[in-house]
Every structure is written in C-alpha cells, then in structure tokens.
Design a protein around this motif. Structure first.
Motif, short mmCIF file in Angstrom:
data_model
loop_
_atom_site.label_atom_id
_atom_site.label_comp_id
_atom_site.label_asym_id
_atom_site.label_seq_id
_atom_site.Cartn_x
_atom_site.Cartn_y
_atom_site.Cartn_z
N SER A 222 16.26 5.20 11.53
CA SER A 222 16.41 4.83 10.12
C SER A 222 17.50 5.65 9.46
CB SER A 222 15.08 5.03 9.38
OG SER A 222 14.07 4.18 9.89
N ALA A 223 17.55 6.95 9.82
CA ALA A 223 18.60 7.81 9.26
C ALA A 223 19.98 7.35 9.71
CB ALA A 223 18.35 9.26 9.69
N PHE A 224 20.09 6.92 10.96
CA PHE A 224 21.37 6.45 11.49
C PHE A 224 21.86 5.21 10.73
CE2 PHE A 224 23.45 3.63 14.72
CZ PHE A 224 24.65 4.32 14.81
N PHE A 225 20.97 4.23 10.54
CA PHE A 225 21.37 3.01 9.84
C PHE A 225 21.63 3.28 8.36
CE2 PHE A 225 19.25 1.10 13.58
CZ PHE A 225 20.33 0.33 14.02
N HIS A 226 20.88 4.24 7.80
CA HIS A 226 21.14 4.66 6.42
C HIS A 226 22.55 5.25 6.32
CE1 HIS A 226 20.40 6.47 2.46
NE2 HIS A 226 20.97 7.56 2.94
N LEU A 227 22.92 6.07 7.28
CA LEU A 227 24.24 6.69 7.29
C LEU A 227 25.34 5.64 7.48
CD1 LEU A 227 25.90 9.29 7.19
CD2 LEU A 227 25.50 9.57 9.64
N LEU A 228 25.08 4.64 8.32
CA LEU A 228 26.07 3.58 8.54
C LEU A 228 26.37 2.80 7.27
CD1 LEU A 228 25.12 1.97 11.99
CD2 LEU A 228 27.03 3.48 11.49
N ARG A 229 25.37 2.70 6.39
CA ARG A 229 25.56 1.93 5.16
C ARG A 229 26.34 2.68 4.08
NH1 ARG A 229 20.15 0.33 6.42
NH2 ARG A 229 19.31 1.95 5.04
N GLN A 230 26.62 3.95 4.31
CA GLN A 230 27.36 4.73 3.32
C GLN A 230 28.84 4.33 3.33
OE1 GLN A 230 25.41 6.62 1.29
NE2 GLN A 230 23.85 5.69 2.62
N PRO A 231 29.46 4.24 2.16
CA PRO A 231 30.88 3.85 2.09
C PRO A 231 31.79 4.70 2.96
CG PRO A 231 29.90 3.83 -0.10
CD PRO A 231 28.88 4.42 0.82
N VAL B 3 35.38 5.45 7.77
CA VAL B 3 35.69 6.10 9.04
C VAL B 3 35.71 5.08 10.18
CG1 VAL B 3 34.85 7.73 10.77
CG2 VAL B 3 34.87 8.37 8.36
N LEU B 4 34.68 4.22 10.24
CA LEU B 4 34.57 3.28 11.35
C LEU B 4 35.64 2.20 11.32
CD1 LEU B 4 30.69 2.83 11.45
CD2 LEU B 4 32.08 4.02 13.13
N LEU B 5 35.76 1.55 10.17
CA LEU B 5 36.70 0.43 10.10
C LEU B 5 38.13 0.90 9.87
CD1 LEU B 5 34.58 -2.09 7.98
CD2 LEU B 5 34.75 -1.86 10.46
N GLY C 207 32.87 5.78 20.29
CA GLY C 207 32.81 7.23 20.15
C GLY C 207 32.39 7.65 18.75
N LEU C 208 32.89 6.94 17.75
CA LEU C 208 32.53 7.26 16.37
C LEU C 208 31.06 6.95 16.10
CD1 LEU C 208 35.69 5.97 14.48
CD2 LEU C 208 34.92 8.35 14.66
N LEU C 209 30.55 5.86 16.69
CA LEU C 209 29.13 5.52 16.52
C LEU C 209 28.24 6.59 17.16
CD1 LEU C 209 29.22 1.66 17.14
CD2 LEU C 209 28.67 2.83 14.99
N VAL C 210 28.63 7.07 18.33
CA VAL C 210 27.88 8.15 18.98
C VAL C 210 27.89 9.40 18.10
CG1 VAL C 210 27.84 9.73 20.94
CG2 VAL C 210 28.23 7.29 21.31
N PHE C 211 29.05 9.70 17.54
CA PHE C 211 29.17 10.87 16.66
C PHE C 211 28.24 10.74 15.45
CE2 PHE C 211 31.08 12.60 12.78
CZ PHE C 211 31.04 13.96 13.08
#
Length: 223
Positions: free
Chosen positions: A31-40, A45-47, A69-73
């Motif tokens: 849940s923390a990971f997906f919460h972090l992914l939703r942050q602007p 960073v990813l896109l 690599g960025l997703l793993v990070f």
C-alpha cells in the motif's frame, strides 16, 4: 467465525506475538508503494526520467530497464520506514515485553487467542507527551492476523484497552494511523476516537510522503 478471548500476554506467547507484530507492520508495504507511486514527484521521476533517456538515447530497451530500476528503487524506499520500525521495536520495547508493558501498573499488553493460537495483539503505556496536563495513555501495536480480520477482534482488543485506561484513571488515549490505513481509521472513529491532526512522524515518513492521522479518545470518568 471462530470464538476468541482477550487475555494478558504470557512468556509462551512471544514467538506468536512477534509473528503477528512483524507481519502486521510489513503487510502495509505494498500500500505504501502504490501510495508513493501516486505522488506527483514519483510521476516526474518515472515518466520524465525515462522519457528523457529515450529521447537522448533512442533506445526503448534502455528506457524500460531504467523504468524497472526506478520502480525497484521506489519499492525499497517505501519499504524502508516499515523495516526500520520493526527493527527498532525488536531492539527496544518488543525486546522484553514483560519489562516494557507488564512491570508497571500503568501499562499492559494483551493478546487475542482463538483455537489455541495468538491471533491479535495490542498494548498500552503512558503517552510520552501530556495533553494540557492530562494523564494520557498511548495505544500501540494493534494487529490482527489477516485470516482473522473482520471478526471484531480489533474492536474487542481496543475495548479491553479503553476499560484499562478508565480503571487506571487515564484522562485520554492517543493513537496514530497511517494515512492509507482506512480499516484502522474506521475502527477508531466508530469507537469514539476523533482526529486531532495530521503530521509526519519523522523525516523517514516525510521522504515517502506518508503522513499519520493522530487520534484522541476522552476516557469517561469512573466516578
């Protein structure tokens, strides 16, 4: 629904309690990971990072590898504060539960037992920060095994703790919940806790953009 009962912690419960505690904390990592992914900033960073790499190199494969690599990070970043919390607890209050929670009458540690096994935990101790001079207790380490959730066990554990707070003459009970831990928030609110404020517990949680909701409960007078 399997029957259960609430009782105080005993030495033979340690292994099961550690299992419930550790799994209860670490199950928040996805849940923390997906919460972090939703942050602007994560989108940036990813896109932005992979897009710039693709435009500069013209290699789709290299861009996909960079994205992986960025997703793993970001996964490791989201995981870090939970692992730190567990490791810290195992070297402090959870290292000797009896000493931490059962050697003083103002503290206690309870387990929920069902079919001969520990399926839930909660503990209480004096809060480090007083609220306007009031005697406050902190609710900690509330956790229920995944397969036993939805049966009212968390509610029973909290009710036991609130009765203890009243018996010990506490004025209030405080607790915090992760911003995305909606089941815990609903339980606290249904039981009379009210949200006092939202804040980051430390820099570690600010880095992963996970604030905590802080709750308070006014203990009824036993008089």
């Amino acid at each position: 629904m399997a029957p259960y009962h609430i009782r105080k912690y005993q030495d033979q419960d340690r292994e099961a309690v550690m299992d419930v505690f550790i799994k209860g904390i670490l199950h928040h990592i996805p849940s923390a990971f997906f919460h972090l992914l939703r942050q602007p900033r994560s989108f940036l960073v990813l896109l932005g990072g992979t897009g710039a790499l693709f435009l500069g190199s013209g290699s789709l494969l290299l861009s996909l590898l960079a994205l992986s690599g960025l997703l793993v990070f970001l996964w490791l970043l989201a995981r870090y504060p939970f692992k730190f919390y567990v490791d810290h607890a195992l070297h402090t209050d959870m290292k000797d539960i009896k000493k931490s929670y059962l050697s003083d009458r103002g503290s206690c540690f309870w387990v929920a037992e069902s079919e001969g096994q520990v399926v839930g935990t909660v503990c209480a101790c004096p809060a480090q920060e007083a609220l306007r001079g009031k005697k406050c207790m902190e609710l900690l380490h509330l956790s229920v095994r995944a397969e036993y959730r939805g049966q009212g066990i968390a509610k029973s554990l909290i009710q036991t703790l609130l009765q203890f707070a009243q018996d010990q003459g506490y004025d209030a009970v405080v607790v915090n919940a992760l911003c995305f831990n909606y089941p815990a928030q609903r339980v606290y609110e249904k039981m009379g806790f009210w949200k006092s404020h939202v804040a980051y517990d430390s820099l570690k949680w600010r880095v992963v953009a996970i604030p905590f909701f802080y709750y308070k409960y006014t203990v009824p007078s036993s008089l």
